[in-house]
Scaffold this motif. Structure first.
Motif, PDB file in Angstrom:
ATOM      1  N   GLU A 146     -72.533 124.810  -5.368  1.00 42.93           N
ATOM      2  CA  GLU A 146     -72.545 124.266  -4.011  1.00 42.93           C
ATOM      3  C   GLU A 146     -73.268 122.925  -3.969  1.00 42.93           C
ATOM      4  O   GLU A 146     -72.849 121.992  -3.272  1.00 42.93           O
ATOM      5  CB  GLU A 146     -73.211 125.246  -3.048  1.00 42.93           C
ATOM      6  CG  GLU A 146     -73.210 124.766  -1.599  1.00 42.93           C
ATOM      7  CD  GLU A 146     -73.899 125.727  -0.650  1.00 42.93           C
ATOM      8  OE1 GLU A 146     -74.119 125.319   0.511  1.00 42.93           O
ATOM      9  OE2 GLU A 146     -74.226 126.853  -1.066  1.00 42.93           O
ATOM     10  N   ASP A 171     -79.972 132.431  -1.631  1.00 37.68           N
ATOM     11  CA  ASP A 171     -78.902 133.211  -1.018  1.00 37.68           C
ATOM     12  C   ASP A 171     -77.545 132.669  -1.460  1.00 37.68           C
ATOM     13  O   ASP A 171     -77.395 131.480  -1.722  1.00 37.68           O
ATOM     14  CB  ASP A 171     -79.013 133.111   0.503  1.00 37.68           C
ATOM     15  CG  ASP A 171     -78.169 134.127   1.231  1.00 37.68           C
ATOM     16  OD1 ASP A 171     -77.792 135.140   0.606  1.00 37.68           O
ATOM     17  OD2 ASP A 171     -77.884 133.903   2.422  1.00 37.68           O
ATOM     18  N   PRO A 198     -73.009 133.456  -0.895  1.00 38.76           N
ATOM     19  CA  PRO A 198     -72.050 134.163  -0.029  1.00 38.76           C
ATOM     20  C   PRO A 198     -71.782 135.592  -0.468  1.00 38.76           C
ATOM     21  O   PRO A 198     -71.498 136.452   0.377  1.00 38.76           O
ATOM     22  CB  PRO A 198     -70.789 133.294  -0.133  1.00 38.76           C
ATOM     23  CG  PRO A 198     -71.289 131.924  -0.444  1.00 38.76           C
ATOM     24  CD  PRO A 198     -72.486 132.143  -1.325  1.00 38.76           C
ATOM     25  N   TRP A 199     -71.868 135.865  -1.772  1.00 39.33           N
ATOM     26  CA  TRP A 199     -71.574 137.217  -2.260  1.00 39.33           C
ATOM     27  C   TRP A 199     -72.522 138.256  -1.700  1.00 39.33           C
ATOM     28  O   TRP A 199     -72.155 139.430  -1.586  1.00 39.33           O
ATOM     29  CB  TRP A 199     -71.671 137.264  -3.778  1.00 39.33           C
ATOM     30  CG  TRP A 199     -70.838 136.274  -4.514  1.00 39.33           C
ATOM     31  CD1 TRP A 199     -69.775 135.544  -4.038  1.00 39.33           C
ATOM     32  CD2 TRP A 199     -70.977 135.881  -5.880  1.00 39.33           C
ATOM     33  NE1 TRP A 199     -69.257 134.738  -5.007  1.00 39.33           N
ATOM     34  CE2 TRP A 199     -69.976 134.915  -6.154  1.00 39.33           C
ATOM     35  CE3 TRP A 199     -71.850 136.244  -6.890  1.00 39.33           C
ATOM     36  CZ2 TRP A 199     -69.837 134.318  -7.397  1.00 39.33           C
ATOM     37  CZ3 TRP A 199     -71.717 135.652  -8.138  1.00 39.33           C
ATOM     38  CH2 TRP A 199     -70.711 134.700  -8.384  1.00 39.33           C
TER      39      TRP A 199
END
Length: 356
Positions: free
Chosen positions: A76, A274, A276-277
């Motif tokens: 990301e 953190d 998304p999974w």
């Protein structure tokens, strides 16, 4: 393939006029500029970036060396860097260090040889003579996420100390007292800083951090699995495992499940970074979220400021706690604010734990 001479002939101007148009020089008439751009479009002409860089001493290219492309955090980060660079007129070449200092230096050396305009690096350790020499030589450089202490380079990073304090206070309210950490490499600033923040937060709650509850990982999943297996083999296993990055958290989850245990009924799990999974695991994992996209964009802006002669500055952004259900929160978790389920102790009463 069309050449600059072909464009000049098509537009009815000199090669010098074409060059001035392509370099956005102001001393070109509107009519000539229109004809040159029309000829460029008609012939499909593409300027030679290498030749242009030799004339201008700029390649409009940035280098980015990230620690591990398989880590969703750095994926990301790289995406946000590329997007911001493109918006500012730069391209990005990415090198993946795979958490290896030798591979990191290989990429740095290669990028410098390619005459990039500036370098973004998330260092794999704090002892790279190559980066120290590059910084001393005046190479435009910005450290992102991690940094090398003592090197005079702007740093763009998240400060996770407050979020770690929020996490530990949250766990304490839930009734947890035996808390362990899977640490990242001590040679990285993020590895050492997160352990120290965890220790300080535990101390503020009157909880010790025994050596047996500190496991040395390497920011990759296998080390999270290995360290968690060691925790589970202790005569008195921890009630909570806090993984200092997301991949080690996934490894820890694998280790717990391989023993036929459940999170959080048998052992709780929380993570730094953190992803998304985490909302799709069972249960969803409580985690500390970094403003990854903002970090990437701020790092590019700082580097471009340095390249273009403006004073760059370091940037520190806050991380935040995202409460879900992997620590015994029950159904009261949430993702708004810093802690979400303040005061909720879920179904912890069903578990026996030592109280301090």
């Amino acid at each position: 393939m069309a050449s600059i001479k072909d464009v000049a002939a098509e537009a009815g101007v000199s090669v010098a006029t074409v060059s001035r148009v392509l370099n956005d020089h102001p001393s070109v008439s509107a009519d000539a500029r229109t004809r040159v751009l029309a000829a460029v479009e008609a012939l499909g002409y593409r300027p030679n970036a290498v030749a242009r860089s030799l004339r201008t001493d700029q390649t409009r290219t940035l280098g980015l060396v990230i620690s591990d492309v398989m880590n969703p955090y750095f994926t990301e980060l790289a995406r946000s860097v590329e997007e911001e660079a493109r918006a500012l007129g730069y391209s990005v070449i990415i090198g993946n260090a795979d958490e290896r200092p030798d591979l990191q230096d290989h990429h740095v050396r290669t990028l410098l040889d390619r005459r990039i305009d500036g370098l973004l690096v998330s260092p794999t350790d704090g002892g790279s003579p190559l980066m120290l020499d590059a910084a001393r030589a005046g190479t435009p450089m910005v450290f992102v996420d991690r940094w090398i202490p003592g090197v005079d380079v702007p740093v763009v990073r998240a400060d996770g100390r407050a979020a770690v304090r929020d996490l530990v206070a949250h766990l304490h309210r839930l009734g947890h007292r035996r808390l362990a950490i899977i640490a990242g490499p001590a040679a990285t600033t993020t590895g050492s800083e997160r352990v120290e923040a965890f220790r300080e937060a535990l101390g503020a709650c009157g909880i010790d951090l025994p050596d047996a509850y500190i496991g040395q990982g390497d920011f990759q999943a296998e080390s999270g699995r290995r360290v968690t297996e060691g925790f589970l083999d202790l005569p008195e296993p921890p009630e909570v495992v806090f993984a200092a990055d997301n991949l080690m958290a996934l490894g820890a989850l694998d280790a717990v499940r391989a023993r036929g245990l459940r999170v959080p009924d048998d052992i709780a799990l929380a993570a730094f970074d953190d992803i998304p999974w985490f909302v799709h695991t069972d249960p969803p994992i409580t985690a500390i979220a970094q403003p990854t996209g903002e970090l990437g964009r701020a790092a590019v802006r700082a580097l471009v400021d340095r390249i273009e002669g403006r004073p760059p500055r370091s940037v520190t952004l806050p991380a935040r706690l995202v409460v879900r259900r992997s620590c015994g929160e029950g159904g009261e978790s949430g993702e708004s604010g810093r802690t979400g389920a303040d005061g909720q102790d879920g179904d912890n009463s069903a578990r026996n734990r030592s109280q301090s």
